[in-house]
Design a protein around this motif. Structure first.
Motif, PDB file in Angstrom:
ATOM      1  N   THR A 269       0.758  -1.124   0.333  1.00 28.08           N
ATOM      2  CA  THR A 269       0.639  -0.233   0.248  1.00 28.08           C
ATOM      3  C   THR A 269       1.024   1.074   0.203  1.00 28.08           C
ATOM      4  OG1 THR A 269      -1.560  -1.564   1.281  1.00 28.08           O
ATOM      5  CG2 THR A 269      -1.970   1.705   0.858  1.00 28.08           C
ATOM      6  N   LEU A 270       1.638   1.224   0.334  1.00 28.21           N
ATOM      7  CA  LEU A 270       2.680   2.419   0.706  1.00 28.21           C
ATOM      8  C   LEU A 270       3.526   2.675  -0.054  1.00 28.21           C
ATOM      9  CD1 LEU A 270       4.807   3.317   3.600  1.00 28.21           C
ATOM     10  CD2 LEU A 270       6.037   2.994   1.452  1.00 28.21           C
ATOM     11  N   THR A 271       4.334   1.389  -1.156  1.00 28.40           N
ATOM     12  CA  THR A 271       4.718   1.325  -2.842  1.00 28.40           C
ATOM     13  C   THR A 271       3.958   2.015  -3.866  1.00 28.40           C
ATOM     14  OG1 THR A 271       5.753  -0.087  -2.026  1.00 28.40           O
ATOM     15  CG2 THR A 271       6.220   0.136  -3.756  1.00 28.40           C
ATOM     16  N   VAL A 272       1.759   1.465  -3.720  1.00 32.96           N
ATOM     17  CA  VAL A 272       1.747   2.154  -4.168  1.00 32.96           C
ATOM     18  C   VAL A 272       1.026   3.287  -4.317  1.00 32.96           C
ATOM     19  CG1 VAL A 272      -0.985   2.177  -5.240  1.00 32.96           C
ATOM     20  CG2 VAL A 272       0.593  -0.215  -5.123  1.00 32.96           C
ATOM     21  N   SER A 273       1.142   3.791  -2.794  1.00 36.93           N
ATOM     22  CA  SER A 273       0.756   5.233  -2.674  1.00 36.93           C
ATOM     23  C   SER A 273       1.855   6.377  -2.711  1.00 36.93           C
ATOM     24  CB  SER A 273       0.553   5.547  -1.230  1.00 36.93           C
ATOM     25  OG  SER A 273       1.343   5.300  -0.623  1.00 36.93           O
ATOM     26  N   VAL A 274       3.143   5.941  -3.170  1.00 40.73           N
ATOM     27  CA  VAL A 274       4.323   6.803  -3.195  1.00 40.73           C
ATOM     28  C   VAL A 274       4.583   6.411  -5.108  1.00 40.73           C
ATOM     29  CG1 VAL A 274       6.647   6.818  -3.555  1.00 40.73           C
ATOM     30  CG2 VAL A 274       6.066   5.915  -1.267  1.00 40.73           C
TER      31      VAL A 274
ATOM     32  N   ALA B 287      10.743   1.192   8.716  1.00 37.59           N
ATOM     33  CA  ALA B 287       9.418   0.367   9.481  1.00 37.59           C
ATOM     34  C   ALA B 287       9.341  -0.759   8.499  1.00 37.59           C
ATOM     35  CB  ALA B 287       8.582   1.182   9.635  1.00 37.59           C
ATOM     36  N   MET B 288       9.334  -0.760   6.866  1.00 37.37           N
ATOM     37  CA  MET B 288       8.882  -1.757   5.837  1.00 37.37           C
ATOM     38  C   MET B 288      10.000  -2.409   5.940  1.00 37.37           C
ATOM     39  SD  MET B 288       6.172  -0.918   4.652  1.00 37.37           S
ATOM     40  CE  MET B 288       5.589  -0.211   6.082  1.00 37.37           C
ATOM     41  N   ILE B 289      11.573  -2.519   6.707  1.00 35.65           N
ATOM     42  CA  ILE B 289      12.475  -3.251   6.580  1.00 35.65           C
ATOM     43  C   ILE B 289      12.170  -4.374   7.500  1.00 35.65           C
ATOM     44  CG2 ILE B 289      15.057  -3.996   7.311  1.00 35.65           C
ATOM     45  CD1 ILE B 289      15.466  -1.106   6.580  1.00 35.65           C
ATOM     46  N   PRO B 290      11.584  -4.520   8.672  1.00 36.37           N
ATOM     47  CA  PRO B 290      11.313  -5.645   9.270  1.00 36.37           C
ATOM     48  C   PRO B 290      10.004  -6.418   8.877  1.00 36.37           C
ATOM     49  CG  PRO B 290      10.592  -3.460  10.414  1.00 36.37           C
ATOM     50  CD  PRO B 290      12.053  -2.701  10.335  1.00 36.37           C
ATOM     51  N   VAL B 291       8.830  -4.626   8.310  1.00 36.82           N
ATOM     52  CA  VAL B 291       7.694  -5.852   8.631  1.00 36.82           C
ATOM     53  C   VAL B 291       8.071  -6.682   6.973  1.00 36.82           C
ATOM     54  CG1 VAL B 291       5.843  -4.998   6.527  1.00 36.82           C
ATOM     55  CG2 VAL B 291       6.066  -3.651   9.267  1.00 36.82           C
TER      56      VAL B 291
ATOM     57  N   VAL C  80      -2.398  -0.838   8.303  1.00 35.10           N
ATOM     58  CA  VAL C  80      -0.909  -1.706   9.371  1.00 35.10           C
ATOM     59  C   VAL C  80      -1.990  -1.493  10.707  1.00 35.10           C
ATOM     60  CG1 VAL C  80      -0.216   0.380  10.977  1.00 35.10           C
ATOM     61  CG2 VAL C  80       0.536   0.342   8.672  1.00 35.10           C
ATOM     62  N   MET C  81      -3.145  -0.870  10.698  1.00 34.51           N
ATOM     63  CA  MET C  81      -3.566  -1.461  11.985  1.00 34.51           C
ATOM     64  C   MET C  81      -4.270  -2.875  11.663  1.00 34.51           C
ATOM     65  SD  MET C  81      -3.785   0.925  14.634  1.00 34.51           S
ATOM     66  CE  MET C  81      -5.325   0.065  14.964  1.00 34.51           C
TER      67      MET C  81
ATOM     68  N   HIS D 257       5.835   1.925  11.937  1.00 39.75           N
ATOM     69  CA  HIS D 257       4.754   2.509  11.050  1.00 39.75           C
ATOM     70  C   HIS D 257       4.030   3.465  11.900  1.00 39.75           C
ATOM     71  CE1 HIS D 257       2.187   3.781   8.024  1.00 39.75           C
ATOM     72  NE2 HIS D 257       3.133   3.455   7.155  1.00 39.75           N
ATOM     73  N   ALA D 258       3.379   2.399  12.993  1.00 40.72           N
ATOM     74  CA  ALA D 258       1.685   3.361  13.367  1.00 40.72           C
ATOM     75  C   ALA D 258       2.319   4.545  14.203  1.00 40.72           C
ATOM     76  CB  ALA D 258       1.540   2.387  14.241  1.00 40.72           C
ATOM     77  N   GLN D 259       3.588   4.519  14.703  1.00 42.46           N
ATOM     78  CA  GLN D 259       4.349   5.445  15.807  1.00 42.46           C
ATOM     79  C   GLN D 259       5.316   7.301  15.707  1.00 42.46           C
ATOM     80  OE1 GLN D 259       3.505   5.573  19.654  1.00 42.46           O
ATOM     81  NE2 GLN D 259       2.000   3.999  18.578  1.00 42.46           N
ATOM     82  N   LYS D 260       5.533   6.355  14.267  1.00 42.66           N
ATOM     83  CA  LYS D 260       6.533   7.317  13.794  1.00 42.66           C
ATOM     84  C   LYS D 260       6.565   7.937  12.028  1.00 42.66           C
ATOM     85  CE  LYS D 260       9.233   7.872  17.458  1.00 42.66           C
ATOM     86  NZ  LYS D 260       9.411   8.772  17.984  1.00 42.66           N
ATOM     87  N   GLY D 261       5.910   6.533  11.632  1.00 45.90           N
ATOM     88  CA  GLY D 261       5.472   6.823  10.122  1.00 45.90           C
ATOM     89  C   GLY D 261       4.848   8.312   9.643  1.00 45.90           C
ATOM     90  N   ARG D 262       4.666   9.298   9.134  1.00 49.23           N
ATOM     91  CA  ARG D 262       3.991  10.297   8.713  1.00 49.23           C
ATOM     92  C   ARG D 262       4.437  10.122   7.329  1.00 49.23           C
ATOM     93  NH1 ARG D 262       2.987   9.202  12.981  1.00 49.23           N
ATOM     94  NH2 ARG D 262       2.552  10.284  15.136  1.00 49.23           N
ATOM     95  N   VAL D 263       2.602  11.004   6.579  1.00 50.06           N
ATOM     96  CA  VAL D 263       3.126  11.490   5.066  1.00 50.06           C
ATOM     97  C   VAL D 263       3.695  12.493   5.814  1.00 50.06           C
ATOM     98  CG1 VAL D 263       1.384  12.205   3.268  1.00 50.06           C
ATOM     99  CG2 VAL D 263       0.933  10.058   4.822  1.00 50.06           C
ATOM    100  N   VAL D 264       4.420  13.624   4.475  1.00 50.15           N
ATOM    101  CA  VAL D 264       5.116  14.788   4.446  1.00 50.15           C
ATOM    102  C   VAL D 264       4.451  15.354   3.551  1.00 50.15           C
ATOM    103  CG1 VAL D 264       7.309  15.890   3.383  1.00 50.15           C
ATOM    104  CG2 VAL D 264       7.566  12.850   4.739  1.00 50.15           C
ATOM    105  N   ASN D 265       3.996  16.744   3.579  1.00 47.95           N
ATOM    106  CA  ASN D 265       3.942  17.388   2.776  1.00 47.95           C
ATOM    107  C   ASN D 265       4.191  18.563   2.259  1.00 47.95           C
ATOM    108  OD1 ASN D 265       0.910  17.255   4.628  1.00 47.95           O
ATOM    109  ND2 ASN D 265       1.977  18.771   5.840  1.00 47.95           N
ATOM    110  N   LYS D 266       3.315  18.599   0.960  1.00 50.97           N
ATOM    111  CA  LYS D 266       5.284  18.919  -0.495  1.00 50.97           C
ATOM    112  C   LYS D 266       4.779  20.088  -0.239  1.00 50.97           C
ATOM    113  CE  LYS D 266       3.394  15.010  -3.806  1.00 50.97           C
ATOM    114  NZ  LYS D 266       2.411  14.405  -5.305  1.00 50.97           N
TER     115      LYS D 266
END
Length: 329
Positions: A135-140, A154-158, A281-282, A320-329
């Motif tokens: 999902t993250l890859t597709v959104s990027v 976070a995707m490395i341990p996933v 993620v949840m 990912h849930a604690q630290k992962g965030r979308v970066v505003n352009k």
């Protein structure tokens, strides 16, 4: 003393101002996610029960029945053009906006149900825990979104946890694994398109399920007719087994269809409240429960290293849930 005319006039006005207390947003999200987990766990195991305990190995037909119940329930209880000012989209707009991700959902459901004919629910869910990565890859790649470094780390341990689970699967099937991964990819694409309609255009989850169900039914029903033929209908309508076995099959299929309807609606609600990546993620938090019930019901083995793989995966999910965030352009 009898109420005066002024009191009688004021009473309706006061009643109009009384608004029933609404559930706090955090509690509302918690309840939605909790029920989503519960129906998901029961749904996966109900499909596997139809395969193994009832001998009803027709994944496309089962998915079609799920859509029949979803369409009927949402038509009766939710999607009404007279309900709370809800205006239903015209058919041309439904085809343009809803049909694309409906095709992806049908492909995801078909691959997932087919995978369960080769895999136990435990290993299937271990593979499904990779959904946030896709999902993250597709959104990027397709939406151009950018995330902070924590989301990528976070995707490395996933991924690592998913690889450990795969390498140590006792009942490994290459075909089943490929089908399970295909279900993940189709779901990631579907979730991205679905999130746009839910979050950006404010379509409620029950109405969206009402829009999608007939399209899904047409796709899955056609696929079932072409590949499975009349076999599922013969098994349902003719008494080839004892009355008790036949009744158990009908009851199991009905329960599975009701669970699918509830799961579809709750999944749309989860995406609407948590965003597509956050919902996936949840959603991985249900994996241990599905694995536990798979071991309990079907008696399949889970290797100790697979438990380690799950722990690694959940470390990535938690990060990912604690630290992962979308970066505003």
């Amino acid at each position: 003393m009898a109420p005066s005319f002024l009191d009688m006039e004021a009473a309706p006005e006061k009643a109009e101002k009384e608004v029933p207390p609404r559930m706090p947003p955090c509690l509302r999200v918690f309840v939605i996610v909790l029920f989503n987990f519960t129906t998901s766990i029961m749904l996966v195991n109900s499909v596997k029960c139809l395969y193994d305990l009832c001998g009803f190995k027709f994944p496309l037909f089962i998915a079609s029945m799920h859509m029949v119940f979803s369409w009927m329930a949402t038509a009766m209880f939710g999607a009404s053009p007279d309900g709370e000012g809800q205006v239903l989209l015209p058919m041309a707009e439904r085809i343009r906006k809803v049909l694309p991700f409906t095709i992806l959902q049908a492909a995801s459901i078909a691959c997932s149900n087919l995978a369960l004919t080769y895999l136990y629910p435990s290993y299937h869910e271990m593979v499904q825990s990779l959904t946030p990565l896709f999902t993250l890859t597709v959104s990027v790649l397709l939406e151009g979104k950018r995330y902070n470094c924590w989301a990528y780390w976070a995707m490395i341990p996933v991924c690592g946890g998913g690889a450990i689970c795969s390498f140590n699967e006792v009942n490994f099937s290459l075909i089943g694994s490929m089908l399970s991964i295909s279900a993940v990819v189709f779901r990631a694409l579907k979730t991205m398109l679905q999130g746009r309609l839910l979050c950006e255009q404010k379509v409620d989850s029950i109405t969206l399920c009402y829009y999608m169900s007939p399209f899904n039914l047409a796709i899955l029903g056609t696929a079932s007719a072409l590949t499975e033929g009349w076999r599922p209908w013969r098994m349902l309508l003719t008494a080839e087994s004892s009355f008790a076995e036949h009744s158990y099959l009908l009851m199991s299929l009905t329960v599975s269809s009701i669970l699918a309807c509830a799961f579809n609606i709750l999944s749309y609600l989860t995406i609407k409240h948590l965003s597509p990546v956050g919902a996936n993620v949840m959603g991985n938090a249900k994996t241990p429960a599905i694995i536990f019930f798979s071991m309990l019901i079907f008696g399949n083995a889970v290797a100790p290293l697979q438990v380690l793989g799950l722990i690694v995966t959940f470390c990535g999910i938690f990060l990912h849930a604690q630290k992962g965030r979308v970066v505003n352009k």
